[in-house]
Design a protein around this motif. Sequence first.
Motif, PDB file in Angstrom:
ATOM      1  N   ALA A  58       0.632  -1.234   0.138  1.00  0.00           N
ATOM      2  CA  ALA A  58       0.042   0.125   0.002  1.00  0.00           C
ATOM      3  C   ALA A  58       0.875   1.286  -0.068  1.00  0.00           C
ATOM      4  CB  ALA A  58      -0.966  -0.109   1.092  1.00  0.00           C
ATOM      5  N   ARG A  59       2.042   1.152   0.726  1.00  0.00           N
ATOM      6  CA  ARG A  59       3.033   2.407   0.765  1.00  0.00           C
ATOM      7  C   ARG A  59       3.554   2.574  -0.586  1.00  0.00           C
ATOM      8  NH1 ARG A  59       4.715   6.002   0.492  1.00  0.00           N
ATOM      9  NH2 ARG A  59       6.518   7.107   1.502  1.00  0.00           N
ATOM     10  N   ILE A  60       3.850   1.598  -1.412  1.00  0.00           N
ATOM     11  CA  ILE A  60       4.354   1.774  -2.758  1.00  0.00           C
ATOM     12  C   ILE A  60       3.356   2.379  -3.532  1.00  0.00           C
ATOM     13  CG2 ILE A  60       5.291   0.525  -4.904  1.00  0.00           C
ATOM     14  CD1 ILE A  60       6.485  -1.720  -2.606  1.00  0.00           C
ATOM     15  N   ALA A  61       2.103   1.669  -3.454  1.00  0.00           N
ATOM     16  CA  ALA A  61       1.133   2.167  -4.270  1.00  0.00           C
ATOM     17  C   ALA A  61       0.732   3.575  -3.989  1.00  0.00           C
ATOM     18  CB  ALA A  61      -0.311   1.538  -4.170  1.00  0.00           C
ATOM     19  N   LYS A  62       0.706   4.050  -2.974  1.00  0.00           N
ATOM     20  CA  LYS A  62       0.532   5.440  -2.537  1.00  0.00           C
ATOM     21  C   LYS A  62       1.629   6.220  -3.138  1.00  0.00           C
ATOM     22  CE  LYS A  62       0.373   8.316   1.573  1.00  0.00           C
ATOM     23  NZ  LYS A  62       1.565   8.520   2.172  1.00  0.00           N
ATOM     24  N   ALA A  63       2.850   6.081  -3.133  1.00  0.00           N
ATOM     25  CA  ALA A  63       3.717   6.749  -3.641  1.00  0.00           C
ATOM     26  C   ALA A  63       3.590   6.854  -5.219  1.00  0.00           C
ATOM     27  CB  ALA A  63       5.230   6.198  -3.359  1.00  0.00           C
ATOM     28  N   ALA A  64       3.215   5.707  -5.915  1.00  0.00           N
ATOM     29  CA  ALA A  64       3.173   5.936  -7.203  1.00  0.00           C
ATOM     30  C   ALA A  64       2.026   6.794  -7.579  1.00  0.00           C
ATOM     31  CB  ALA A  64       2.795   4.574  -7.670  1.00  0.00           C
ATOM     32  N   GLU A  65       1.084   6.517  -6.982  1.00  0.00           N
ATOM     33  CA  GLU A  65      -0.264   7.531  -7.079  1.00  0.00           C
ATOM     34  C   GLU A  65       0.110   9.049  -6.888  1.00  0.00           C
ATOM     35  OE1 GLU A  65      -3.609   6.214  -5.017  1.00  0.00           O
ATOM     36  OE2 GLU A  65      -4.386   8.049  -4.858  1.00  0.00           O
ATOM     37  N   GLU A  66       0.878   9.188  -5.841  1.00  0.00           N
ATOM     38  CA  GLU A  66       1.393  10.721  -5.562  1.00  0.00           C
ATOM     39  C   GLU A  66       2.205  11.069  -6.567  1.00  0.00           C
ATOM     40  OE1 GLU A  66       0.598  13.159  -3.915  1.00  0.00           O
ATOM     41  OE2 GLU A  66       2.423  14.436  -3.753  1.00  0.00           O
ATOM     42  N   PHE A  67       3.076  10.404  -7.301  1.00  0.00           N
ATOM     43  CA  PHE A  67       4.085  10.595  -8.290  1.00  0.00           C
ATOM     44  C   PHE A  67       3.346  10.870  -9.531  1.00  0.00           C
ATOM     45  CE2 PHE A  67       6.640   9.282 -12.063  1.00  0.00           C
ATOM     46  CZ  PHE A  67       7.803  10.034 -11.733  1.00  0.00           C
ATOM     47  N   ASP A  68       2.202  10.298  -9.647  1.00  0.00           N
ATOM     48  CA  ASP A  68       1.397  10.614 -11.057  1.00  0.00           C
ATOM     49  C   ASP A  68       0.445  11.672 -10.776  1.00  0.00           C
ATOM     50  OD1 ASP A  68      -0.111   9.694 -13.571  1.00  0.00           O
ATOM     51  OD2 ASP A  68      -1.744  10.041 -12.177  1.00  0.00           O
ATOM     52  N   ALA A  69       0.080  11.953  -9.703  1.00  0.00           N
ATOM     53  CA  ALA A  69      -0.905  13.217  -9.428  1.00  0.00           C
ATOM     54  C   ALA A  69       0.052  14.371  -9.368  1.00  0.00           C
ATOM     55  CB  ALA A  69      -1.559  13.165  -7.752  1.00  0.00           C
ATOM     56  N   SER A  70       1.406  14.356  -8.851  1.00  0.00           N
ATOM     57  CA  SER A  70       2.212  15.484  -8.938  1.00  0.00           C
ATOM     58  C   SER A  70       2.502  15.894 -10.372  1.00  0.00           C
ATOM     59  CB  SER A  70       3.426  15.289  -8.299  1.00  0.00           C
ATOM     60  OG  SER A  70       3.413  14.454  -6.909  1.00  0.00           O
ATOM     61  N   LEU A  71       3.028  14.836 -11.251  1.00  0.00           N
ATOM     62  CA  LEU A  71       3.298  15.249 -12.520  1.00  0.00           C
ATOM     63  C   LEU A  71       1.858  15.765 -13.418  1.00  0.00           C
ATOM     64  CD1 LEU A  71       6.114  12.758 -13.530  1.00  0.00           C
ATOM     65  CD2 LEU A  71       6.232  15.224 -12.913  1.00  0.00           C
ATOM     66  N   SER A  72       0.807  15.290 -12.939  1.00  0.00           N
ATOM     67  CA  SER A  72      -0.331  15.643 -13.846  1.00  0.00           C
ATOM     68  C   SER A  72      -0.644  17.159 -13.230  1.00  0.00           C
ATOM     69  CB  SER A  72      -1.379  14.822 -13.369  1.00  0.00           C
ATOM     70  OG  SER A  72      -1.307  13.597 -13.521  1.00  0.00           O
ATOM     71  N   ASP A  73      -0.377  17.578 -12.172  1.00  0.00           N
ATOM     72  CA  ASP A  73      -0.385  18.864 -11.533  1.00  0.00           C
ATOM     73  C   ASP A  73       0.587  19.924 -12.205  1.00  0.00           C
ATOM     74  OD1 ASP A  73      -0.911  21.105 -10.033  1.00  0.00           O
ATOM     75  OD2 ASP A  73       0.091  20.495  -8.413  1.00  0.00           O
ATOM     76  N   ASP A  74       0.468  20.133 -13.606  1.00  0.00           N
ATOM     77  CA  ASP A  74       1.301  20.945 -14.239  1.00  0.00           C
ATOM     78  C   ASP A  74       2.760  20.690 -14.181  1.00  0.00           C
ATOM     79  OD1 ASP A  74       1.632  23.356 -16.052  1.00  0.00           O
ATOM     80  OD2 ASP A  74       1.851  24.739 -14.496  1.00  0.00           O
ATOM     81  N   LEU A  75       3.157  19.499 -14.106  1.00  0.00           N
ATOM     82  CA  LEU A  75       4.424  18.795 -13.979  1.00  0.00           C
ATOM     83  C   LEU A  75       5.211  19.376 -12.938  1.00  0.00           C
ATOM     84  CD1 LEU A  75       5.806  19.382 -17.552  1.00  0.00           C
ATOM     85  CD2 LEU A  75       4.911  17.190 -16.587  1.00  0.00           C
ATOM     86  N   ASN A  76       4.592  19.137 -11.713  1.00  0.00           N
ATOM     87  CA  ASN A  76       5.134  19.496 -10.592  1.00  0.00           C
ATOM     88  C   ASN A  76       6.247  18.512 -10.049  1.00  0.00           C
ATOM     89  OD1 ASN A  76       5.949  20.257  -7.776  1.00  0.00           O
ATOM     90  ND2 ASN A  76       3.920  20.806  -7.293  1.00  0.00           N
ATOM     91  N   THR A  77       7.327  18.938 -10.678  1.00  0.00           N
ATOM     92  CA  THR A  77       8.647  17.896 -10.493  1.00  0.00           C
ATOM     93  C   THR A  77       9.101  17.745  -9.197  1.00  0.00           C
ATOM     94  OG1 THR A  77      10.004  19.636 -11.264  1.00  0.00           O
ATOM     95  CG2 THR A  77       9.241  17.853 -12.867  1.00  0.00           C
ATOM     96  N   ALA A  78       8.998  18.880  -8.432  1.00  0.00           N
ATOM     97  CA  ALA A  78       9.287  18.925  -6.940  1.00  0.00           C
ATOM     98  C   ALA A  78       8.575  18.005  -5.976  1.00  0.00           C
ATOM     99  CB  ALA A  78       9.507  20.390  -6.356  1.00  0.00           C
ATOM    100  N   ARG A  79       7.444  18.058  -6.509  1.00  0.00           N
ATOM    101  CA  ARG A  79       6.538  17.272  -5.759  1.00  0.00           C
ATOM    102  C   ARG A  79       6.675  15.753  -6.074  1.00  0.00           C
ATOM    103  NH1 ARG A  79       0.148  17.668  -6.348  1.00  0.00           N
ATOM    104  NH2 ARG A  79      -0.323  15.635  -5.575  1.00  0.00           N
ATOM    105  N   ALA A  80       6.706  15.487  -7.166  1.00  0.00           N
ATOM    106  CA  ALA A  80       7.181  14.086  -7.793  1.00  0.00           C
ATOM    107  C   ALA A  80       8.164  13.517  -7.214  1.00  0.00           C
ATOM    108  CB  ALA A  80       7.214  14.162  -9.353  1.00  0.00           C
ATOM    109  N   LEU A  81       9.368  14.305  -7.144  1.00  0.00           N
ATOM    110  CA  LEU A  81      10.538  13.701  -6.352  1.00  0.00           C
ATOM    111  C   LEU A  81      10.328  13.699  -4.888  1.00  0.00           C
ATOM    112  CD1 LEU A  81      13.173  15.913  -8.259  1.00  0.00           C
ATOM    113  CD2 LEU A  81      12.985  13.523  -8.390  1.00  0.00           C
TER     114      LEU A  81
END
Length: 479
Positions: free
Chosen positions: A344-367
């Motif tokens: 679940a922890r890994i799935a949450k990270a993957a979801e957050e990664f996708d949401a960050s880049l979907s948010d006008d390419l928020n690379t800092a949040r994705a990192l």
Amino acid sequence: MAEIQLHNTLSGKVEPFVPQKPGEVRMYTCGPTVYDYAHIGNYRTFVFQDILRRFLKLRGYKLLHVMNLTDVDDRIIANSAAAGKSIRDYTEKFVQAFFDDCKTLSIEPPEHWIRATDHIADMVQLIKRLQEKSFTYPGEGSIYYRITKFPAYGKLSKIDLSGIQAGARVDNDRYEKESARDFALWKAPKPGEHFWETAIGPGRPGWHIECSAMAMKYLGETLDIHTGGIDLAFPHHENEIAQSEAATGKPFARYWLHAEHLLVEGEKMSKSLGNFFTLRDLFAKGYKPSALRFALASVPYRKQLNFTFDGLTQATNSVERLRNFADRLKTGKFPAGKQEGMAARIAKAAEEFDASLSDDLNTARALAAMFDLVRDANTAIDKGEFRQGDVVATQQFLAGFDRVFAVLEDNDAAKLQALGFSASEASLSDADIERLIAERNAAKKKRDFPAADVIRKELADHGIILEDAKDGSVRWKRK
Ligand code: AMP
Ligand code: ZN
């Protein structure tokens, strides 16, 4: 997956991204003007475009991406004439350096890399279309665009045209908003300058018509995305819109994305300030391509990026941390089964990664999503809690991350050697050296002198000389 949202300079808003044709993105990027080596500011913008295309591909879009090489403009005409060279001869070296640099920074080649000088006939054709619709007028052998004939002029850069004088002209390719005037589509030749003999007379294209003609040739009359650095919004992109929309009557590009500039230690980069860097300048100082890519990608594209050497060292360490983590997953021996909660922890990270880049390419949040997971997983590994059954899912997340960020593969030394740096220069950055010195200090503290000597020799083999001061501190320099 989250809906992709992008900031559109045209509307001034963040909008959901919906391409014209489902599953396909037609994108145009203004490439470098090859009158000199490109600098790290230029690569900030090119890395942003690469992150954008890689993310769209990760999300399953087929990319049709065109990047041009501006190999004719005022500066190239002037420099090649001064050097007594043809345009091709003059620009060749910089074109090759640009291709090499892109490869070194893991910037994926677009589907089409094209040169302006291969498309003069298309530009002439477009100018003829504008002539037929009376958007042009001649002046001393040149042809100008009449901006008062295009009422939407200014819609991208939001300039105020109320004070504009009809018929006032500007000949330079690059000018400020204050001098918004009728601009040259085609320029009459000056003595000693290269020119083309064409159906609209002898001369050469203005910079703006180049991109309109090339973009529409490869991508159709309406593009999905047009990108560039913020300085291109006016006049270049404003003029591209005026030319293309006047000719076709259709919207030219649906989403305009502009990257903010890179500053160096808070200041505008300039040769006179001594803070102007090409990639090669940084590699000669021992920094790695992956660290530079990471540093350029880590700040979201709509924020100014303040480039500092401290930041570059931090980026070196961050890449190292990711690579060590990937190695740990690959070579570690973990107890069988799955750790409770880890999937679940890994799935949450993957979801957050996708949401960050979907948010006008928020690379800092994705990192941040990536590094949070690395921290949690490293802690679990240290405690012996991480299990073999979670390795594959973690590796899959890392692989998805790297399809966008492209820093995990440890290929820096090979890339630097391909650019002509020697093996020793190619292998140790300032951060590496500092780390080795710290390890040597630790060995000396434990009175493990053989280990300390091994490290001193390793550094010496890379051309690094150590000076041990009486107070116990260590200084180093490159031979
Ligand atoms: P040019 O070769 O001048 O046409 O520039 C190539 C690209 O680099 C364009 O998209 C510019 O907007 C962009 N650019 C120029 N200077 C900077 C800078 N300091 N920071 C970020 N992008 C830049
Ligand atoms: Zn352009």
